[in-house]
Design a protein around this motif. Structure first.
Motif, PDB file in Angstrom:
ATOM      1  N   ALA A   1      -0.608  -1.402  39.856  1.00 45.23           N
ATOM      2  CA  ALA A   1      -0.640  -2.855  40.006  1.00 45.23           C
ATOM      3  C   ALA A   1       0.512  -3.449  39.228  1.00 45.23           C
ATOM      4  N   GLU A   2       1.046  -4.523  39.757  1.00 45.90           N
ATOM      5  CA  GLU A   2       2.141  -5.237  39.088  1.00 45.90           C
ATOM      6  C   GLU A   2       1.650  -6.618  38.676  1.00 45.90           C
ATOM      7  N   ARG A   3       1.825  -6.937  37.375  1.00 45.72           N
ATOM      8  CA  ARG A   3       1.447  -8.243  36.856  1.00 45.72           C
ATOM      9  C   ARG A   3       2.718  -9.038  36.554  1.00 45.72           C
ATOM     10  N   ALA A   4       2.564 -10.182  35.966  1.00 43.78           N
ATOM     11  CA  ALA A   4       3.716 -11.019  35.598  1.00 43.78           C
ATOM     12  C   ALA A   4       3.655 -11.324  34.110  1.00 43.78           C
ATOM     13  N   SER A   5       3.391 -10.295  33.316  1.00 46.51           N
ATOM     14  CA  SER A   5       3.321 -10.458  31.868  1.00 46.51           C
ATOM     15  C   SER A   5       4.642 -11.010  31.345  1.00 46.51           C
ATOM     16  N   GLY A   6       4.534 -11.967  30.455  1.00 42.88           N
ATOM     17  CA  GLY A   6       5.728 -12.609  29.923  1.00 42.88           C
ATOM     18  C   GLY A   6       6.180 -13.795  30.745  1.00 42.88           C
ATOM     19  N   TYR A   7       5.588 -13.981  31.929  1.00 47.73           N
ATOM     20  CA  TYR A   7       5.922 -15.118  32.783  1.00 47.73           C
ATOM     21  C   TYR A   7       4.707 -16.008  33.034  1.00 47.73           C
ATOM     22  N   ARG A   8       3.544 -15.379  33.269  1.00 45.98           N
ATOM     23  CA  ARG A   8       2.342 -16.121  33.616  1.00 45.98           C
ATOM     24  C   ARG A   8       1.291 -15.997  32.517  1.00 45.98           C
ATOM     25  N   TYR A   9       0.403 -16.989  32.467  1.00 42.69           N
ATOM     26  CA  TYR A   9      -0.658 -16.968  31.461  1.00 42.69           C
ATOM     27  C   TYR A   9      -1.679 -15.890  31.789  1.00 42.69           C
ATOM     28  N   SER A  10      -2.053 -15.819  33.061  1.00 43.85           N
ATOM     29  CA  SER A  10      -3.072 -14.856  33.468  1.00 43.85           C
ATOM     30  C   SER A  10      -2.493 -13.450  33.497  1.00 43.85           C
ATOM     31  N   GLN A  11      -3.390 -12.469  33.467  1.00 40.57           N
ATOM     32  CA  GLN A  11      -3.003 -11.075  33.599  1.00 40.57           C
ATOM     33  C   GLN A  11      -3.426 -10.526  34.961  1.00 40.57           C
ATOM     34  N   ARG A  12      -3.503 -11.401  35.951  1.00 42.16           N
ATOM     35  CA  ARG A  12      -3.917 -10.991  37.278  1.00 42.16           C
ATOM     36  C   ARG A  12      -2.862 -10.096  37.913  1.00 42.16           C
ATOM     37  N   ALA A  13      -3.277  -9.350  38.928  1.00 44.49           N
ATOM     38  CA  ALA A  13      -2.343  -8.527  39.687  1.00 44.49           C
ATOM     39  C   ALA A  13      -1.664  -9.368  40.756  1.00 44.49           C
ATOM     40  N   TYR A  14      -0.366  -9.203  40.873  1.00 41.43           N
ATOM     41  CA  TYR A  14       0.398  -9.888  41.921  1.00 41.43           C
ATOM     42  C   TYR A  14       0.840  -8.937  43.026  1.00 41.43           C
TER      43      TYR A  14
ATOM     44  N   ARG B   1      -0.441 -25.490  22.478  1.00 38.46           N
ATOM     45  CA  ARG B   1       0.376 -24.663  23.360  1.00 38.46           C
ATOM     46  C   ARG B   1      -0.484 -23.938  24.387  1.00 38.46           C
ATOM     47  N   ASP B   2      -1.637 -23.423  23.953  1.00 43.63           N
ATOM     48  CA  ASP B   2      -2.491 -22.658  24.860  1.00 43.63           C
ATOM     49  C   ASP B   2      -2.997 -23.533  26.000  1.00 43.63           C
ATOM     50  N   GLN B   3      -3.377 -24.764  25.704  1.00 40.23           N
ATOM     51  CA  GLN B   3      -3.851 -25.672  26.751  1.00 40.23           C
ATOM     52  C   GLN B   3      -2.757 -25.951  27.769  1.00 40.23           C
ATOM     53  N   ILE B   4      -1.539 -26.142  27.285  1.00 39.45           N
ATOM     54  CA  ILE B   4      -0.415 -26.386  28.192  1.00 39.45           C
ATOM     55  C   ILE B   4      -0.116 -25.133  29.019  1.00 39.45           C
ATOM     56  N   ALA B   5      -0.175 -23.964  28.380  1.00 36.69           N
ATOM     57  CA  ALA B   5       0.110 -22.711  29.077  1.00 36.69           C
ATOM     58  C   ALA B   5      -0.910 -22.450  30.183  1.00 36.69           C
ATOM     59  N   VAL B   6      -2.186 -22.743  29.902  1.00 40.76           N
ATOM     60  CA  VAL B   6      -3.215 -22.573  30.925  1.00 40.76           C
ATOM     61  C   VAL B   6      -2.940 -23.507  32.099  1.00 40.76           C
ATOM     62  N   ARG B   7      -2.621 -24.759  31.786  1.00 42.37           N
ATOM     63  CA  ARG B   7      -2.373 -25.742  32.844  1.00 42.37           C
ATOM     64  C   ARG B   7      -1.173 -25.354  33.706  1.00 42.37           C
ATOM     65  N   LYS B   8      -0.147 -24.813  33.084  1.00 44.38           N
ATOM     66  CA  LYS B   8       1.069 -24.446  33.805  1.00 44.38           C
ATOM     67  C   LYS B   8       1.020 -23.017  34.342  1.00 44.38           C
ATOM     68  N   ASP B   9      -0.011 -22.259  33.964  1.00 37.18           N
ATOM     69  CA  ASP B   9      -0.056 -20.825  34.247  1.00 37.18           C
ATOM     70  C   ASP B   9       1.257 -20.177  33.831  1.00 37.18           C
ATOM     71  N   ALA B  10       1.613 -20.421  32.583  1.00 36.70           N
ATOM     72  CA  ALA B  10       2.847 -19.876  32.026  1.00 36.70           C
ATOM     73  C   ALA B  10       2.511 -19.085  30.771  1.00 36.70           C
ATOM     74  N   ALA B  11       3.275 -18.032  30.519  1.00 35.80           N
ATOM     75  CA  ALA B  11       3.080 -17.272  29.293  1.00 35.80           C
ATOM     76  C   ALA B  11       3.271 -18.205  28.093  1.00 35.80           C
ATOM     77  N   PRO B  12       2.370 -18.168  27.091  1.00 34.97           N
ATOM     78  CA  PRO B  12       2.477 -19.095  25.962  1.00 34.97           C
ATOM     79  C   PRO B  12       3.837 -19.076  25.285  1.00 34.97           C
ATOM     80  N   GLY B  13       4.447 -17.903  25.159  1.00 33.79           N
ATOM     81  CA  GLY B  13       5.744 -17.810  24.501  1.00 33.79           C
ATOM     82  C   GLY B  13       6.847 -18.513  25.259  1.00 33.79           C
ATOM     83  N   ARG B  14       6.650 -18.750  26.560  1.00 29.40           N
ATOM     84  CA  ARG B  14       7.645 -19.484  27.337  1.00 29.40           C
ATOM     85  C   ARG B  14       7.458 -20.989  27.192  1.00 29.40           C
ATOM     86  N   VAL B  15       6.254 -21.406  26.781  1.00 29.21           N
ATOM     87  CA  VAL B  15       5.989 -22.820  26.525  1.00 29.21           C
ATOM     88  C   VAL B  15       6.535 -23.215  25.159  1.00 29.21           C
TER      89      VAL B  15
END
Length: 438
Positions: free
Chosen positions: A77-90, A271-285
């Motif tokens: 499975a390929e995820r988008a770690s470092g880009y997206r908040y979730s760890q779902r499979a893409y 930061r976490d609330q914004i990251a969830v809303r944007k579905d962005a990795a927290p470190g990118r926020v």
């Protein structure tokens, strides 16, 4: 460790006769010794790069094809770690003899339960399964039988256990890993990425066969079976919710005082609330370094805030009011609402043992010597022979009566497997008393 050429022959012989070799930059026969020029690059799947399955009708065809296939199923499975908040499979990749390779886009197909029904009774082969089992479970894919090629390689004593390294060492082919950190949430996925993803499962069953033969030759197959079963059981448990996750902010050790820690906490949750809303990795926020810098300086206005390291980016500047609001909320907290030092469960960090309990520090040193020695005798990484946390807990608070049975019971409570106890007992019980038994 056995010589590489026989392992390559065993892997090649395990392939069915009607499956052609994968596409190569130069023609090569996987059933023969590789040329002296070195391993052969894999550049394309043997059946070509499939288009991602994205409709219910296409999925139904895949389900029928994989149900009719034979042998183990290779999955990745390929995820988008470092880009997206979730760890779902893409993207989900599968390969099975008689079914070929399939790529599935889980965005339009979030429930793969029908596929799970079709392949659930067969063995699933994954590399570093602990990284993918959670995101596969979200899609309804849960293994009942498992072979983890990375874990198998560790048990077999290989020093390099990455997929590319093992494929090269055991099968004689090289895999490119330059898309491993890509943003797999990208749509449409580039053709080169799809080829990379398909190649990740291209040789996985062959690699499984080579490692299985090596484990059998070393008498370690029963150990691997226990480890794979424990991995399945672990993946079935609900994920552990970490208390006070903000305390894991990188660099927090530099932040002194409860009030400054409250600023870290406030910024982390903002930061976490914004990251969830944007579905962005927290470190990118907002990077951790920016949180620490703001917690240390406590800026009161936007001009001062934006001079701090990590606050210079355009997207971070646009959120300046959110960061200042979080800092202001921390500033207004009463003393009894400030963070308090958490109660630590289990033993303290090992570097503090000599000061707090020299006797326990001695126990830990002796137990570690046992683990390192036994691991070396069996060509295992010490952490795969027994988890370091289990050894620390045993040494910090050993059983009231130190017997082999009591030590075994304690280690089982920490998750130790029977093969591990067989190797370590009674030596660990012997190491626990301050004066070893005669």
């Amino acid at each position: 460790m056995t010589d590489e050429p026989p392992l390559r022959r065993r892997a090649a012989e395990s392939r069915t006769a009607d499956v052609p070799p994968p596409a190569l930059t130069e023609p090569a026969d996987p059933g023969t010794e590789q040329p002296t020029g070195g391993p052969v690059p894999l550049t394309a799947p043997r059946d070509g790069t499939p288009a991602p399955v994205a409709t219910p009708a296409e999925l139904a065809e895949v389900v029928a094809r994989f149900a009719a296939g034979s042998g183990p199923v290779a999955l990745d499975a390929e995820r988008a770690s470092g880009y997206r908040y979730s760890q779902r499979a893409y993207l989900v990749q599968l390969r099975r003899a008689g079914a070929g390779t399939t790529l599935i886009d889980p965005l339009p197909l979030p429930d793969l339960g029908t596929l799970d029904d079709a392949i659930g009774d067969t063995e699933w082969v994954l590399h570093a399964a602990s990284q993918d089992l959670a995101c596969l479970a979200e899609l309804g894919l849960r293994p009942r039988r498992l072979f983890d090629t990375e874990l198998a390689a560790r048990l077999a004593g290989f020093e390099r256990v990455g997929l590319a390294a093992l494929t090269e060492q055991l099968l004689g082919y090289t895999l490119e890993k330059h898309h491993s950190a890509a943003d797999w949430s990208t749509r449409p996925l580039p053709e080169s990425w799809l080829t990379y993803a398909a190649l990740d499962v291209e040789m996985l069953v062959d690699l499984r066969d080579a490692l299985d033969a090596e484990l059998d030759a070393q008498g370690k197959s029963p150990w691997a079976a226990e480890e794979f079963a424990a991995l399945i059981a672990w993946s079935a448990r609900p994920p552990r919710v970490r208390a006070e996750p903000w305390r894991r902010t990188s660099g927090i050790h530099r932040v002194r005082g409860a009030r400054a820690q409250a600023r870290v906490r406030a910024l982390w949750y903002a930061r976490d609330q914004i990251a969830v809303r944007k579905d962005a990795a927290p470190g990118r926020v907002l990077p951790d370094s920016a949180i620490i810098a703001a917690a240390e300086l406590d800026p009161k206005d936007e001009k001062t805030l934006l001079t701090l390291p990590g606050f210079g980016g355009r997207s971070v500047r646009r959120l300046a009011r959110s960061w200042l609001t979080a800092l202001d909320e921390a500033r207004q907290l009463t003393d009894d609402a400030l963070p308090v030092t958490p109660t630590v469960e289990g033993p303290p960090p090992p570097h503090r043992w000599a000061e707090r309990d020299p006797v326990a520090a001695g126990r830990l040193a002796r137990c570690r010597e046992v683990v390192v020695r036994v691991a070396g005798e069996h060509r295992l990484p010490p952490e795969n022979l027994i988890t370091p946390d289990s050894v620390r807990r045993l040494a910090w608070q050993p059983p009231d009566e130190i017997t082999v049975d009591a030590v075994a019971t304690a280690l089982r409570g920490y998750g130790a497997r029977e093969w591990q106890l067989t190797l370590l007992l009674p030596d660990l019980a012997e190491a626990l008393p301050a004066v070893p038994r005669p």
